[in-house]
Design a protein around this motif. Structure first.
Motif, PDB file in Angstrom:
ATOM      1  N   ALA A 106       0.824  -1.205   0.000  1.00 36.69           N
ATOM      2  CA  ALA A 106       0.000   0.000   0.000  1.00 36.69           C
ATOM      3  C   ALA A 106       0.859   1.257   0.000  1.00 36.69           C
ATOM      4  CB  ALA A 106      -0.928  -0.006   1.213  1.00 36.69           C
ATOM      5  N   LEU A 107       1.964   1.229   0.733  1.00 30.21           N
ATOM      6  CA  LEU A 107       2.869   2.376   0.732  1.00 30.21           C
ATOM      7  C   LEU A 107       3.489   2.576  -0.641  1.00 30.21           C
ATOM      8  CD1 LEU A 107       4.338   4.608   2.278  1.00 30.21           C
ATOM      9  CD2 LEU A 107       6.061   2.916   2.953  1.00 30.21           C
ATOM     10  N   GLY A 108       3.879   1.478  -1.300  1.00 33.65           N
ATOM     11  CA  GLY A 108       4.439   1.591  -2.642  1.00 33.65           C
ATOM     12  C   GLY A 108       3.417   2.113  -3.646  1.00 33.65           C
ATOM     13  N   SER A 109       2.165   1.651  -3.551  1.00 33.21           N
ATOM     14  CA  SER A 109       1.121   2.140  -4.452  1.00 33.21           C
ATOM     15  C   SER A 109       0.870   3.626  -4.235  1.00 33.21           C
ATOM     16  CB  SER A 109      -0.170   1.342  -4.230  1.00 33.21           C
ATOM     17  OG  SER A 109       0.012  -0.014  -4.531  1.00 33.21           O
ATOM     18  N   THR A 110       0.887   4.054  -2.972  1.00 38.07           N
ATOM     19  CA  THR A 110       0.675   5.473  -2.672  1.00 38.07           C
ATOM     20  C   THR A 110       1.828   6.314  -3.209  1.00 38.07           C
ATOM     21  OG1 THR A 110      -0.503   4.822  -0.664  1.00 38.07           O
ATOM     22  CG2 THR A 110       0.205   7.111  -0.825  1.00 38.07           C
ATOM     23  N   ALA A 111       3.066   5.818  -3.057  1.00 37.98           N
ATOM     24  CA  ALA A 111       4.220   6.552  -3.582  1.00 37.98           C
ATOM     25  C   ALA A 111       4.172   6.632  -5.106  1.00 37.98           C
ATOM     26  CB  ALA A 111       5.512   5.877  -3.122  1.00 37.98           C
ATOM     27  N   TYR A 112       3.798   5.533  -5.758  1.00 39.43           N
ATOM     28  CA  TYR A 112       3.658   5.525  -7.217  1.00 39.43           C
ATOM     29  C   TYR A 112       2.606   6.538  -7.661  1.00 39.43           C
ATOM     30  CZ  TYR A 112       2.176   3.613 -11.777  1.00 39.43           C
ATOM     31  OH  TYR A 112       1.817   3.454 -13.092  1.00 39.43           O
ATOM     32  N   PHE A 113       1.466   6.533  -6.987  1.00 41.82           N
ATOM     33  CA  PHE A 113       0.406   7.489  -7.301  1.00 41.82           C
ATOM     34  C   PHE A 113       0.919   8.922  -7.159  1.00 41.82           C
ATOM     35  CE2 PHE A 113      -3.083  10.235  -6.118  1.00 41.82           C
ATOM     36  CZ  PHE A 113      -4.081   9.894  -7.019  1.00 41.82           C
ATOM     37  N   THR A 114       1.659   9.199  -6.095  1.00 39.29           N
ATOM     38  CA  THR A 114       2.155  10.555  -5.843  1.00 39.29           C
ATOM     39  C   THR A 114       3.180  10.974  -6.882  1.00 39.29           C
ATOM     40  OG1 THR A 114       1.769  10.283  -3.471  1.00 39.29           O
ATOM     41  CG2 THR A 114       3.291  12.020  -4.140  1.00 39.29           C
ATOM     42  N   LEU A 115       4.137  10.100  -7.173  1.00 39.92           N
ATOM     43  CA  LEU A 115       5.226  10.452  -8.081  1.00 39.92           C
ATOM     44  C   LEU A 115       4.745  10.702  -9.506  1.00 39.92           C
ATOM     45  CD1 LEU A 115       7.980   7.967  -6.857  1.00 39.92           C
ATOM     46  CD2 LEU A 115       7.942  10.448  -6.551  1.00 39.92           C
TER      47      LEU A 115
ATOM     48  N   THR B 280      -2.056  -3.802 -15.015  1.00 42.90           N
ATOM     49  CA  THR B 280      -1.179  -2.776 -15.582  1.00 42.90           C
ATOM     50  C   THR B 280      -1.832  -1.406 -15.608  1.00 42.90           C
ATOM     51  OG1 THR B 280      -0.162  -4.456 -16.981  1.00 42.90           O
ATOM     52  CG2 THR B 280       0.211  -2.157 -17.595  1.00 42.90           C
ATOM     53  N   TRP B 281      -3.132  -1.350 -15.917  1.00 43.21           N
ATOM     54  CA  TRP B 281      -3.771  -0.071 -16.210  1.00 43.21           C
ATOM     55  C   TRP B 281      -4.668   0.461 -15.108  1.00 43.21           C
ATOM     56  CZ3 TRP B 281      -1.873   2.646 -20.005  1.00 43.21           C
ATOM     57  CH2 TRP B 281      -1.230   1.986 -21.051  1.00 43.21           C
ATOM     58  N   ALA B 282      -4.891  -0.270 -14.043  1.00 41.64           N
ATOM     59  CA  ALA B 282      -5.797   0.203 -12.997  1.00 41.64           C
ATOM     60  C   ALA B 282      -5.260   1.466 -12.323  1.00 41.64           C
ATOM     61  CB  ALA B 282      -6.029  -0.903 -11.963  1.00 41.64           C
ATOM     62  N   MET B 283      -3.996   1.448 -11.940  1.00 38.27           N
ATOM     63  CA  MET B 283      -3.429   2.624 -11.285  1.00 38.27           C
ATOM     64  C   MET B 283      -3.307   3.816 -12.240  1.00 38.27           C
ATOM     65  SD  MET B 283      -2.478   4.072  -8.536  1.00 38.27           S
ATOM     66  CE  MET B 283      -2.126   2.860  -7.277  1.00 38.27           C
ATOM     67  N   PRO B 284      -2.824   3.640 -13.499  1.00 42.59           N
ATOM     68  CA  PRO B 284      -2.859   4.782 -14.429  1.00 42.59           C
ATOM     69  C   PRO B 284      -4.262   5.341 -14.640  1.00 42.59           C
ATOM     70  CG  PRO B 284      -1.378   3.119 -15.265  1.00 42.59           C
ATOM     71  CD  PRO B 284      -2.065   2.519 -14.071  1.00 42.59           C
ATOM     72  N   ALA B 285      -5.290   4.466 -14.625  1.00 45.04           N
ATOM     73  CA  ALA B 285      -6.661   4.953 -14.767  1.00 45.04           C
ATOM     74  C   ALA B 285      -7.047   5.843 -13.585  1.00 45.04           C
ATOM     75  CB  ALA B 285      -7.627   3.774 -14.879  1.00 45.04           C
TER      76      ALA B 285
ATOM     77  N   GLY C  90      -8.439  -3.025  -5.894  1.00 45.27           N
ATOM     78  CA  GLY C  90      -8.002  -4.106  -6.780  1.00 45.27           C
ATOM     79  C   GLY C  90      -7.463  -3.596  -8.100  1.00 45.27           C
ATOM     80  N   PRO C  91      -7.100  -4.521  -8.980  1.00 47.73           N
ATOM     81  CA  PRO C  91      -7.135  -5.986  -8.777  1.00 47.73           C
ATOM     82  C   PRO C  91      -6.067  -6.424  -7.773  1.00 47.73           C
ATOM     83  CG  PRO C  91      -6.091  -5.439 -10.864  1.00 47.73           C
ATOM     84  CD  PRO C  91      -6.606  -4.155 -10.320  1.00 47.73           C
ATOM     85  N   GLY C  92      -6.429  -7.344  -6.921  1.00 47.76           N
ATOM     86  CA  GLY C  92      -5.525  -7.720  -5.831  1.00 47.76           C
ATOM     87  C   GLY C  92      -5.353  -6.543  -4.896  1.00 47.76           C
ATOM     88  N   THR C  93      -4.118  -6.113  -4.745  1.00 46.48           N
ATOM     89  CA  THR C  93      -3.833  -4.916  -3.937  1.00 46.48           C
ATOM     90  C   THR C  93      -3.136  -3.848  -4.780  1.00 46.48           C
ATOM     91  OG1 THR C  93      -1.726  -5.892  -3.201  1.00 46.48           O
ATOM     92  CG2 THR C  93      -3.662  -6.258  -1.813  1.00 46.48           C
ATOM     93  N   ARG C  94      -3.338  -3.894  -6.095  1.00 45.43           N
ATOM     94  CA  ARG C  94      -2.621  -2.987  -6.992  1.00 45.43           C
ATOM     95  C   ARG C  94      -2.948  -1.537  -6.703  1.00 45.43           C
ATOM     96  NH1 ARG C  94       1.525  -4.885 -10.478  1.00 45.43           N
ATOM     97  NH2 ARG C  94       1.114  -7.096 -10.838  1.00 45.43           N
ATOM     98  N   THR C  95      -4.180  -1.235  -6.361  1.00 45.56           N
ATOM     99  CA  THR C  95      -4.578   0.148  -6.118  1.00 45.56           C
ATOM    100  C   THR C  95      -4.995   0.375  -4.666  1.00 45.56           C
ATOM    101  OG1 THR C  95      -6.842  -0.322  -6.848  1.00 45.56           O
ATOM    102  CG2 THR C  95      -5.294   0.491  -8.510  1.00 45.56           C
ATOM    103  N   THR C  96      -4.556  -0.501  -3.780  1.00 46.86           N
ATOM    104  CA  THR C  96      -4.818  -0.298  -2.353  1.00 46.86           C
ATOM    105  C   THR C  96      -3.847   0.745  -1.822  1.00 46.86           C
ATOM    106  OG1 THR C  96      -5.587  -2.580  -2.053  1.00 46.86           O
ATOM    107  CG2 THR C  96      -4.905  -1.382  -0.084  1.00 46.86           C
TER     108      THR C  96
END
Length: 312
Positions: free
Chosen positions: A87-96, A172-177, A257-263
């Motif tokens: 979750a921390l990595g997903s949040t950092a990716y979203f921020t960056l 692949t595309w959930a977080m970019p969306a 989701g999917p999984g924890t990709r966007t948690t």
């Protein structure tokens, strides 16, 4: 014949009254009267919950039974918890990714609106509309846009011979969306701040540059961006703080989701505290998030003297 003079009458020196303390002056009391509502709100809704989270993080508590002392055990659980680090990595990716994109779009639109565009008030209101709209409502609209077969996004891509992905269920595309939706939702705030900063830049600087034969690119680089740096710094700080707290769009659009990709980290804290009823561990996670935000914000302020130009 000598004339006797009457002896001078001495009176005790009049003692000056000491001025009242500065905090008791009329101006100070008036200032405190205006500050008091915000101060009370800060103590109740910000400082109070932070202190409460610090206490709860030292307890084992499930909301339904009496809390028991846990010490630093809840913080020790963070190390081997893979979902927390994901979750921390997903949040950092979203921020960056989202913060630079949002600032770029905001700055470009502000430059366009500041270039003498007609009906600027109308365009400014329309472009600010996404920011003023409730995030949950925007998220539902973007869910419809991202529908794999009938959604508008894939329909537009299909016009160019591109087969669009299943956005919100793709690893692949959930977080970019989510990032694309968040940029569209947030750019209005930065645009207004940048537009105010651009309109405050003295026009004499641009006129002097034109006399010296300065190109538009050099004017942007050596005049606009340095003079706009305080507004840019403000938008960067507020955008980073906001992106680390992303929650509602991820919850509505992908449910993590999917999984924890966007948690995101805030979503994991919510699930820990209000789905798993582990309040102590959720409080420990929230304090770690708070520490991350404080450290990153403090680092930005340390570098502001090198990056920000203040016109004295």
């Amino acid at each position: 014949m000598a004339i006797e003079t009457a002896p001078a009458i001495t009176t005790p020196a009049q003692t000056r009254q000491a001025p009242p303390p500065r905090w008791r002056s009329r101006e100070a009391l008036t200032a405190w009267l205006f500050i008091l509502p915000s101060l009370i709100g800060f103590l109740i809704f910000t400082a109070g919950p932070v202190l409460a989270a610090g206490v709860i993080s030292l307890l084992n508590w499930n909301l339904f039974s009496a809390p028991t002392w846990a010490g630093v055990h809840n913080f020790a659980r963070l190390g081997p918890d893979p979902t927390f680090w994901s979750a921390l990595g997903s949040t950092a990716y979203f921020t960056l990714v989202s913060v630079p994109l949002t600032i770029l779009v905001s700055l470009l639109l502000a430059l366009l609106l500041n270039s003498g565009l007609r009906r600027i008030a109308v365009f400014r209101s329309l472009l600010l509309l996404p920011y003023a709209t409730i995030t949950v409502a925007v998220a539902f609209v973007w869910i419809w846009l991202y529908i794999p077969h009938d959604g508008l996004v894939n329909a537009v891509l299909g016009r160019f011979g591109i087969t669009g992905p299943a956005w919100l269920i793709s690893d692949t595309w959930a977080m970019p969306a989510l990032i694309l939706m968040s940029v569209w939702k947030s750019f209005g705030f930065g645009m207004v701040v940048f537009l105010a900063g651009l309109q405050a830049i003295p026009q004499q600087l641009y006129e002097a540059g034109r006399v010296d034969g300065t190109s538009p690119w050099k004017s942007l680089r050596h005049i606009t961006l340095p003079m706009l740096s305080p507004a840019l710094f403000f938008v960067i700080v507020t955008s980073v703080i906001g992106s680390f707290q992303v929650f509602d769009q991820a919850l509505i659009m992908t449910n993590g989701g999917p999984g924890t990709r966007t948690t995101t980290l805030v979503m994991y804290i919510y699930r820990t505290g209000f789905e798993n009823y582990d309040q102590g561990y959720a409080a420990a996670q929230s304090l770690v998030l708070f520490a991350f935000i404080v450290i990153i914000t403090a680092g930005q302020f340390l570098f502001q003297r090198k990056l920000v130009h203040y016109d004295n």
